[in-house]
Write an enzyme that holds these catalytic residues in place. Sequence first.
Site, PDB file in Angstrom:
ATOM      1  N   CYS A   2       0.844  -1.169   0.000  1.00 19.21           N
ATOM      2  CA  CYS A   2       0.000   0.000   0.000  1.00 19.21           C
ATOM      3  C   CYS A   2       0.882   1.222   0.000  1.00 19.21           C
ATOM      4  O   CYS A   2       1.916   1.237  -0.634  1.00 19.21           O
ATOM      5  CB  CYS A   2      -0.864   0.016   1.241  1.00 19.21           C
ATOM      6  SG  CYS A   2       0.133   0.077   2.708  1.00 19.21           S
ATOM      7  N   GLU A 104       5.733  -4.042   5.123  1.00 20.16           N
ATOM      8  CA  GLU A 104       4.671  -4.979   4.810  1.00 20.16           C
ATOM      9  C   GLU A 104       4.399  -5.794   6.060  1.00 20.16           C
ATOM     10  O   GLU A 104       5.311  -6.018   6.868  1.00 20.16           O
ATOM     11  CB  GLU A 104       5.083  -5.883   3.626  1.00 20.16           C
ATOM     12  CG  GLU A 104       3.939  -6.581   2.975  1.00 20.16           C
ATOM     13  CD  GLU A 104       2.832  -5.637   2.537  1.00 20.16           C
ATOM     14  OE1 GLU A 104       1.861  -5.485   3.309  1.00 20.16           O
ATOM     15  OE2 GLU A 104       2.917  -5.055   1.444  1.00 20.16           O
TER      16      GLU A 104
END
Length: 222
Positions: A2, A104
């Site tokens: 993201c 992550e």
Amino acid sequence: MCGRISTAGISADILKAHFDIESVFPFTLSYNVVPTLQIPAIIEQNNIRKLEAFRWGLIPHWARDKNIMATAFNARAESVVHKPLFRESIKSKRCLVLATGFYEWQVSCGKKQPYYIFRADKRPLAFAGLWDVWEDDVTGEAIESCTIITTAATHQMIPIHERMPVVLERDIYDTWLDPEFNETDVLQELLIAPKQDVLEMYPVSNYVSNSRNDGEECIERL
DNA sequence: CCAGACGTTGTT
DNA sequence: GTCTGG
DNA sequence: CCAGACGTTGTT
DNA sequence: GTCTGG
């Protein structure tokens, strides 16, 4: 993947050296960079700009309202060339999104363990990105927005997460940033075959999981 | 033709 | 803007 | 993406 | 559960 990335340790001089760019902007280092903050980006050749001015999540120029595509925070390398939302930007509005690393979260047994991921050679990462400009018909407000492209994780990343941002290598930058180059099949080839063994990673504390937290603790090895 | 969608991740 | 579904 | 909030009135 | 902020 993201928008949680890090610019820890990047300086203007480092960027000039690594990306062969003449001028860079002044920017603030951040260890936990969220989509709307100081993420540097290169837009087109020899023209580097602060991504702070950009909104994370691509808003195509034809969108009726600016919130319509709020969830286009990533584009998939496998389909980006064909999707209506991205097909125009992929032809002439490509950019590099620069960072020293990204985070992550590995999920196992219902627990989330964040990892800091960076280049083994310690150079900044150049993510493949897309941008566009959206203008409000009524107010004239113009919003520049961007997104990054994701691809299947390399074997190194697989234990942590299935997807990862496309990390481009130096010999690709010129082609990627050339707005005149629009052979989409070639571009897709560049995206779907990430180079192996470029990255290194280690677990970090949950401190980084709250995006309000910033500072060195974000990238401290557990 | 017109109308409506246009996206990803992660989780179920 | 451009593609897809009806 | 993840974490955290999720509300209003009235007063400063 | 779902939205917002970072």
